[in-house]
Design a protein around this motif. Sequence first.
Motif, short mmCIF file in Angstrom:
data_model
loop_
_atom_site.label_atom_id
_atom_site.label_comp_id
_atom_site.label_asym_id
_atom_site.label_seq_id
_atom_site.Cartn_x
_atom_site.Cartn_y
_atom_site.Cartn_z
N VAL A 225 0.83 -1.21 0.00
CA VAL A 225 0.00 0.00 0.00
C VAL A 225 0.86 1.25 0.00
N ASN A 226 0.22 2.35 -0.36
CA ASN A 226 0.83 3.68 -0.31
C ASN A 226 2.12 3.75 -1.15
N LEU A 227 2.09 3.16 -2.34
CA LEU A 227 3.22 3.28 -3.25
C LEU A 227 3.30 4.72 -3.76
N ARG A 228 4.50 5.31 -3.67
CA ARG A 228 4.65 6.71 -4.03
C ARG A 228 6.05 6.95 -4.60
N ILE A 229 6.22 8.07 -5.26
CA ILE A 229 7.49 8.43 -5.89
C ILE A 229 7.88 9.82 -5.43
N SER A 230 9.18 10.00 -5.22
CA SER A 230 9.70 11.32 -4.84
C SER A 230 11.02 11.56 -5.58
N ASP A 231 11.30 12.79 -5.84
CA ASP A 231 12.54 13.19 -6.53
C ASP A 231 12.70 12.50 -7.88
N GLY A 232 11.60 12.08 -8.47
CA GLY A 232 11.65 11.57 -9.83
C GLY A 232 12.06 10.12 -9.99
N LYS A 233 12.90 9.60 -9.10
CA LYS A 233 13.41 8.24 -9.29
C LYS A 233 13.41 7.39 -8.01
N HIS A 281 13.31 2.28 -2.76
CA HIS A 281 14.24 1.87 -3.82
C HIS A 281 14.42 3.03 -4.79
N LYS A 282 15.67 3.34 -5.04
CA LYS A 282 15.99 4.39 -5.99
C LYS A 282 16.55 3.76 -7.25
N ILE A 283 15.96 4.11 -8.39
CA ILE A 283 16.39 3.51 -9.63
C ILE A 283 17.33 4.46 -10.37
N ASN A 284 18.21 3.87 -11.17
CA ASN A 284 19.19 4.65 -11.91
C ASN A 284 19.13 4.24 -13.37
N ILE A 285 18.18 4.81 -14.08
CA ILE A 285 18.03 4.53 -15.51
C ILE A 285 17.90 5.85 -16.26
N LYS A 286 18.23 5.82 -17.55
CA LYS A 286 18.20 7.03 -18.35
C LYS A 286 16.79 7.38 -18.83
N HIS A 307 0.00 -9.59 -5.60
CA HIS A 307 -0.20 -9.00 -6.92
C HIS A 307 0.69 -7.75 -7.04
N TRP A 308 0.98 -7.39 -8.27
CA TRP A 308 1.85 -6.24 -8.51
C TRP A 308 1.15 -4.92 -8.16
N SER A 309 1.92 -4.00 -7.62
CA SER A 309 1.56 -2.58 -7.58
C SER A 309 2.54 -1.87 -8.50
N HIS A 310 2.12 -0.74 -9.07
CA HIS A 310 3.02 -0.11 -10.03
C HIS A 310 2.79 1.40 -10.13
N CYS A 311 3.83 2.08 -10.61
CA CYS A 311 3.77 3.49 -10.95
C CYS A 311 4.15 3.64 -12.42
N THR A 312 3.34 4.37 -13.16
CA THR A 312 3.63 4.65 -14.55
C THR A 312 4.23 6.06 -14.65
N VAL A 313 5.42 6.16 -15.18
CA VAL A 313 6.13 7.43 -15.31
C VAL A 313 6.24 7.79 -16.79
N ASP A 314 5.75 8.99 -17.12
CA ASP A 314 5.81 9.48 -18.50
C ASP A 314 6.30 10.92 -18.46
N LYS A 315 7.62 11.03 -18.52
CA LYS A 315 8.29 12.33 -18.37
C LYS A 315 7.92 12.95 -17.02
N HIS A 316 7.05 13.97 -17.03
CA HIS A 316 6.73 14.65 -15.77
C HIS A 316 5.40 14.19 -15.18
N THR A 317 4.79 13.16 -15.77
CA THR A 317 3.52 12.63 -15.25
C THR A 317 3.78 11.32 -14.53
N GLU A 318 3.24 11.21 -13.31
CA GLU A 318 3.47 10.00 -12.48
C GLU A 318 2.14 9.55 -11.91
N VAL A 319 1.78 8.29 -12.17
CA VAL A 319 0.53 7.73 -11.65
C VAL A 319 0.83 6.40 -10.98
N CYS A 320 0.52 6.30 -9.68
CA CYS A 320 0.80 5.07 -8.93
C CYS A 320 -0.51 4.39 -8.52
N THR A 321 -0.56 3.06 -8.68
CA THR A 321 -1.74 2.29 -8.28
C THR A 321 -1.32 1.03 -7.57
#
Length: 321
Positions: A225-233, A281-286, A307-321
């Motif tokens: 629960v409460n999957l979230r993203i900060s600082d972009g990565k 977890h901080k990811i390091n991808i281009k 089951h999987w939880s996920h965040c979809t990142v599209d440049k500056h748009t971030e949606v987590c479910t």
Amino acid sequence: MRALFLIVLYAGLCYASSDSDQENIEILMDNVLVLRVPNGLGSRVYVPLSCGEAYQNQPVVWKKNGEIEPALQGNQVKVLVEEMNGGNYTCHLGPDGEYLNHTVILIQLEPDNRTVILEEFPEEGAGHIYCSAPNYNGSFHCTWRRSTSRSNAAVLLVKAEINSEKIPCELDADGSGIHCKDASCPYKEEEHRVSLTIYIHSDSRLEAYTKTFYLREIVRPAKIVNLRISDGKEFSWNYPENWEKPCTYFSLQFQVKVVKKGFPCHSTNEIMNETIDKMTHKINIKSNKYVFCVRAQDKYTNGPFSHWSHCTVDKHTEVCT
């Protein structure tokens, strides 16, 4: 003369086998008899029925599936069951008299309880019954799927026990699953498997399906629960709300994965894939277009993943479910 001898011999064999046939008749529950017959062979078995001691001297008549059987009269009778032709035998006080009692005769094929009513699950090792539990509090849920040709099959009886102690269960409203609750303490080391048997019938055909397991083998955590993203990565999340506590005792590990945007989490088209203990977890991808996926698993049993939880990142748009 030879033909007459064969007929007499056949009749003698039928009646001679009637005593041994009693070994293949079992009382499954009140008012239900199970007759086990060989698969692939035509069978003719006489099954003794009794209306009840209280009706010994009464003018008892019998009906099969609601139709009077003229040859069956009296408190104690023997009914001829041919192949899969069982049924519901009711006894009455006279042809139009009141209902007194009943016995349902069901047929089970041998050997190996030949099964056609339920379908197997595609998951490896699941068999005909799939069981899961969200944590270690003793509650678990099991499901099954009827085959298309036996969609009207009904559950007759459920037996669940551990070390010969009964486990209370409740059948789902649609008859395709059960919820059970074992009162054992979640901190107690499991010594015995749960044994579950489902008796299900289609018309007069009865089949029994059995599954045994340790609770630890079927525990599947709920989605994190409460999957979230900060600082972009950098991603973070929390344990499932219904997971056992303390978390230091009931520890989870997490599979984190990054796939290309537009692909599902189970895709093999992955950019990275790791197993970690932390909830960050901080990811390091281009790439700035991707899907971050995470799911949980009991750290010490390596049981089923959530089951999987996920965040979809599209440049500056971030949606987590």
